[in-house]
Write a protein that holds these residues in place. Sequence first.
Motif, PDB file in Angstrom:
ATOM      1  N   HIS A 147     -97.396 -90.870 -51.797  1.00 52.50           N
ATOM      2  CA  HIS A 147     -96.455 -91.966 -51.978  1.00 52.50           C
ATOM      3  C   HIS A 147     -95.077 -91.406 -51.653  1.00 52.50           C
ATOM      4  O   HIS A 147     -94.496 -90.666 -52.457  1.00 52.50           O
ATOM      5  CB  HIS A 147     -96.530 -92.491 -53.409  1.00 52.50           C
ATOM      6  CG  HIS A 147     -95.671 -93.685 -53.646  1.00 52.50           C
ATOM      7  ND1 HIS A 147     -95.460 -94.195 -54.903  1.00 52.50           N
ATOM      8  CD2 HIS A 147     -94.971 -94.493 -52.812  1.00 52.50           C
ATOM      9  CE1 HIS A 147     -94.668 -95.248 -54.827  1.00 52.50           C
ATOM     10  NE2 HIS A 147     -94.355 -95.440 -53.570  1.00 52.50           N
ATOM     11  N   ALA A 148     -94.582 -91.738 -50.480  1.00 55.18           N
ATOM     12  CA  ALA A 148     -93.290 -91.207 -50.023  1.00 55.18           C
ATOM     13  C   ALA A 148     -92.205 -92.269 -50.179  1.00 55.18           C
ATOM     14  O   ALA A 148     -92.417 -93.447 -49.875  1.00 55.18           O
ATOM     15  CB  ALA A 148     -93.380 -90.757 -48.575  1.00 55.18           C
ATOM     16  N   VAL A 149     -91.047 -91.815 -50.663  1.00 52.63           N
ATOM     17  CA  VAL A 149     -89.905 -92.705 -50.848  1.00 52.63           C
ATOM     18  C   VAL A 149     -88.658 -92.086 -50.224  1.00 52.63           C
ATOM     19  O   VAL A 149     -88.598 -90.876 -49.967  1.00 52.63           O
ATOM     20  CB  VAL A 149     -89.648 -92.989 -52.350  1.00 52.63           C
ATOM     21  CG1 VAL A 149     -90.809 -93.746 -52.971  1.00 52.63           C
ATOM     22  CG2 VAL A 149     -89.343 -91.724 -53.115  1.00 52.63           C
ATOM     23  N   LYS A 150     -87.689 -92.963 -49.973  1.00 53.46           N
ATOM     24  CA  LYS A 150     -86.369 -92.507 -49.514  1.00 53.46           C
ATOM     25  C   LYS A 150     -85.341 -93.119 -50.447  1.00 53.46           C
ATOM     26  O   LYS A 150     -85.198 -94.337 -50.519  1.00 53.46           O
ATOM     27  CB  LYS A 150     -86.115 -92.929 -48.069  1.00 53.46           C
ATOM     28  CG  LYS A 150     -84.748 -92.488 -47.560  1.00 53.46           C
ATOM     29  CD  LYS A 150     -84.612 -92.631 -46.054  1.00 53.46           C
ATOM     30  CE  LYS A 150     -84.447 -94.055 -45.647  1.00 53.46           C
ATOM     31  NZ  LYS A 150     -84.126 -94.213 -44.211  1.00 53.46           N
ATOM     32  N   ASP A 151     -84.674 -92.271 -51.201  1.00 55.52           N
ATOM     33  CA  ASP A 151     -83.643 -92.717 -52.133  1.00 55.52           C
ATOM     34  C   ASP A 151     -82.265 -92.521 -51.523  1.00 55.52           C
ATOM     35  O   ASP A 151     -82.015 -91.519 -50.834  1.00 55.52           O
ATOM     36  CB  ASP A 151     -83.701 -91.907 -53.434  1.00 55.52           C
ATOM     37  CG  ASP A 151     -84.881 -92.260 -54.314  1.00 55.52           C
ATOM     38  OD1 ASP A 151     -85.665 -93.150 -53.950  1.00 55.52           O
ATOM     39  OD2 ASP A 151     -85.023 -91.622 -55.374  1.00 55.52           O
ATOM     40  N   THR A 152     -81.391 -93.458 -51.797  1.00 55.54           N
ATOM     41  CA  THR A 152     -79.974 -93.252 -51.532  1.00 55.54           C
ATOM     42  C   THR A 152     -79.384 -92.752 -52.844  1.00 55.54           C
ATOM     43  O   THR A 152     -79.645 -93.330 -53.904  1.00 55.54           O
ATOM     44  CB  THR A 152     -79.285 -94.562 -51.091  1.00 55.54           C
ATOM     45  OG1 THR A 152     -79.909 -95.013 -49.887  1.00 55.54           O
ATOM     46  CG2 THR A 152     -77.798 -94.353 -50.858  1.00 55.54           C
TER      47      THR A 152
END
Length: 189
Positions: A23-28
């Motif tokens: 489960h890959a995410v990109k956070d700011t």
Amino acid sequence: MDDKHLIEEQVSREEVYKGRLLHAVKDTVRLPDGKLATREYVLHPGAVLVVPLLPDGRIVLERQYRYPVRQVMIEVPAGKIDPGEDLLSCAKRELLEETGYSGAEWAYAGKIAHCIGYSDEYIHIFFARGLTAGAAQLDEGEFLDTILATPEEFLAWCRDGKVNDSKTLVAALWLQNILSGAWKLDWRA
């Protein structure tokens, strides 16, 4: 110690990929200086590793092909925590499934964050002794060999690069310190 000058705060999250395992995410994030940046990483429910100790002092290990590195690896038994599963239950389940052994006594040693640059996964370290042999109950599609090694053999394999899996190297560090008497475990039935 004040860490405010190091802390990044999440502003938003975008899901990049969600599969069966990853489960890959990109956070700011807002950096300590107020600027914005992105952080891409893998969310993981956590895992356990087990250092199984036989009465004669040998360690139960396994050999398993790991596709991402295209290599058969020597590892300690380990596995992912299922939703709602407590750590000790996971350790007992993984040891039995992968090796066929059950432990009469267990000790929690600690946890490691082994991929801090790209994952939030923690691996919890357990030791087991008073082992009883049984039949492995491998998951479908899982293939591995159970092997036994003396502590001296195991530590030599680590030194010589025959063992290069990070969780297993950490297990070796713990084992070495426990055998020397430098570190203690709180064993429980």
